[in-house]
Design an enzyme around this catalytic site. Structure first.
Site, PDB file in Angstrom:
ATOM      1  N   SER A 241       0.867  -1.173   0.000  1.00 38.77           N
ATOM      2  CA  SER A 241       0.000   0.000   0.000  1.00 38.77           C
ATOM      3  C   SER A 241       0.903   1.221   0.000  1.00 38.77           C
ATOM      4  CB  SER A 241      -0.893  -0.013   1.240  1.00 38.77           C
ATOM      5  OG  SER A 241      -1.922   0.932   1.093  1.00 38.77           O
ATOM      6  N   GLU A 242       0.670   2.143  -0.957  1.00 44.32           N
ATOM      7  CA  GLU A 242       1.671   3.200  -1.163  1.00 44.32           C
ATOM      8  C   GLU A 242       1.723   4.221  -0.031  1.00 44.32           C
ATOM      9  OE1 GLU A 242      -0.870   2.642  -3.274  1.00 44.32           O
ATOM     10  OE2 GLU A 242      -1.679   4.482  -4.133  1.00 44.32           O
ATOM     11  N   ASN A 243       0.736   4.199   0.872  1.00 38.57           N
ATOM     12  CA  ASN A 243       0.867   5.097   2.026  1.00 38.57           C
ATOM     13  C   ASN A 243       1.909   4.582   3.019  1.00 38.57           C
ATOM     14  OD1 ASN A 243      -1.178   3.082   2.287  1.00 38.57           O
ATOM     15  ND2 ASN A 243      -1.866   4.035   4.169  1.00 38.57           N
TER      16      ASN A 243
ATOM     17  N   SER B 177       8.318   4.012   0.538  1.00 38.30           N
ATOM     18  CA  SER B 177       7.282   3.367  -0.252  1.00 38.30           C
ATOM     19  C   SER B 177       7.496   3.610  -1.745  1.00 38.30           C
ATOM     20  CB  SER B 177       5.910   3.898   0.177  1.00 38.30           C
ATOM     21  OG  SER B 177       4.896   3.296  -0.574  1.00 38.30           O
TER      22      SER B 177
END
Lengths: 231, 218
Positions: free
Chosen positions: B46-48, B88
């Site tokens: 998840s890019e967060n 990330s």
């Protein structure tokens, strides 16, 4: 060394009209709720705000858009804030739409003394407009300039008087890099702990980046999309 | 019959292989997670700032500090890790993510994709999509074949502001599976009960049609 201040009002007391401010958080997760409320109260205007999102209409950075106190946002995603979308489409607020990874790297580079860098992200799109393009190994890269700000405001889970910070789960997000990019970095934490009680191996933001720290209160920690399973 | 959103997600899930690190976008891509076989060794990014997304939480497990990039509450799998946005996107641009699955407003014959704004009308922002399409090893678009007013979203050339150029590998819609090749868009599969002619009619881009077109297995 003791960087502790009493509260958010004192922590942000010198934020001025026209200041640039980087604010940590992703959506409304891991945002400095106390400092945002204090900025609303201080009523500073014409801010340039660097933040991945613009919060939602009635919470987070959305609160700074009500009057609005912000003249320009540098963000990657604003889809959850209808008010913001309207203000940008009508030209009342400027948006510098920046890819999320580029935004993260701009803050990292700024905090690390690197003025610019080449990235493949956005090559061939309007993000590349008026930017230098260079070819490495047959691929296009665009020159992106880094970001430093007058103030950086972050939210952490735990912190100490030296400014050492520990974040929790995905509330970490942009906070550690935002902390490096400000000339004055302010940290609000859920819990101030005694110096020495954070395992040095577990410090996420070393205290050198932080100028002021305080223990926040009354955290709402709102959830944007509450999704559950039944069992 | 055109596929439902769930069937589209189930078809896309077949492109996921054991050992993959996968990033799922918002909307139908998020549903893909429901169709990854339980015993398959796959880690969701998840890019967060997380590797190892687990299922949605029960009411008791909800944690406001634990969300995915769509801001939905989630859980963590054993062996998860959390990291900053910089880390990330370092792993994303650095080519460590094997597959990204995302939605789109338009895709074209060159594999260009547009999915973040309609000038003067709609402004969402690109979020992490521009980084994901240049960084992930494979890029799959899953979307409706045509817009609400019936016009094709698969075009000779995108008309909206681009997210990336020459990056899409595969397109899955409710009607068809289409591969982006050096020579253009190749029709691989048709949805059950949907004819090749119907697909050609719904597609403004030129499609390469050969004899080996299969029916989509859902």
């Amino acid at each position: 060394m003791n960087k502790i201040v009493a509260n958010a009002d004192i922590a942000i007391r010198d934020v001025f009209d026209g200041a640039t401010i980087a604010i940590g958080g992703f959506g409304i997760c891991g945002i400095p709720e106390n400092c945002i409320a204090a900025l609303v109260k201080l009523d500073v205007k014409n801010l340039t705000c660097v933040s991945n999102n613009a919060g939602i209409d009635d919470f987070g950075i959305g609160l700074l858009l009500q009057k609005p106190q912000i003249k320009k946002m540098i963000s990657s995603y604003v889809g959850e804030n209808k008010l913001f979308e309207r203000l940008v489409l009508s030209g009342e607020i400027e948006l510098e739409a920046t890819p999320q990874g580029t935004l993260a790297e701009k803050l990292r580079a700024g905090g690390a003394g690197i003025p610019a860098f080449f990235t493949p992200t956005g090559a061939g799109t309007i993000v590349a407009t008026n930017k230098e393009v260079r070819v490495y190994n047959g691929r296009n890269y665009i020159l992106e300039e880094s970001i430093t700000t007058d103030f950086a405001i972050v939210k952490a889970w735990k912190g100490d008087a030296l400014g050492n910070l520990v974040y929790r789960k995905t509330a970490r997000n942009f906070n550690p890099i935002v902390a490096t990019a400000g000339r004055v970095t302010i940290a609000e934490v859920e819990e101030l702990v005694p110096v020495g009680s954070i395992n040095p191996d577990m410090v996420h933001t070393p205290g050198i980046y932080v100028k002021r720290i305080f223990q926040g209160s009354n955290y709402e920690k709102r959830i944007e999309n509450r999704t559950t399973r039944s069992n | 019959m055109a596929l439902t959103r769930e069937q589209m997600a189930s078809r896309v899930a077949k492109e996921i292989h054991a050992g993959y690190y996968v990033n799922l976008g918002i909307g139908i891509p998020t549903l893909v997670a429901n169709y990854i076989p339980k015993d398959m060794d796959v880690i969701l990014q998840s890019e967060n700032g997380m590797l190892g997304i687990g299922p949605f939480p029960t009411e008791d497990e909800i944690d406001p500090d634990l969300i995915n990039a769509g801001k939905q509450t989630i859980t963590e799998m054993p062996g998860s890790s959390y990291f900053s946005a910089t880390e990330s996107f370092a792993m994303i641009r650095g080519g460590k993510v094997d597959l990204t699955i995302l939605g789109a407003m338009e895709v074209d014959e060159n594999g260009d994709i547009a999915n973040w704004m309609i000038p003067g009308k709609k402004l969402k922002g690109m979020g992490g999509a521009m980084d994901l399409v240049v960084g992930a090893k494979h890029v799959i678009v899953v979307m409706q074949h045509v817009t609400k007013d019936g016009s094709s979203k698969i075009l000779p050339k995108c008309t909206l502001p681009l997210t990336g150029t020459g990056v899409v590998n595969l397109i899955v819609t409710e009607l068809a599976t289409i591969k982006v090749t050096k020579n253009g868009l190749k029709l691989l599969e048709h949805a059950p009960g949907v004819s090749v002619d119907e697909i050609i009619k719904a597609t403004k881009a030129k499609l390469i049609i050969d004899k080996n077109i299969k029916e989509m297995v859902i």
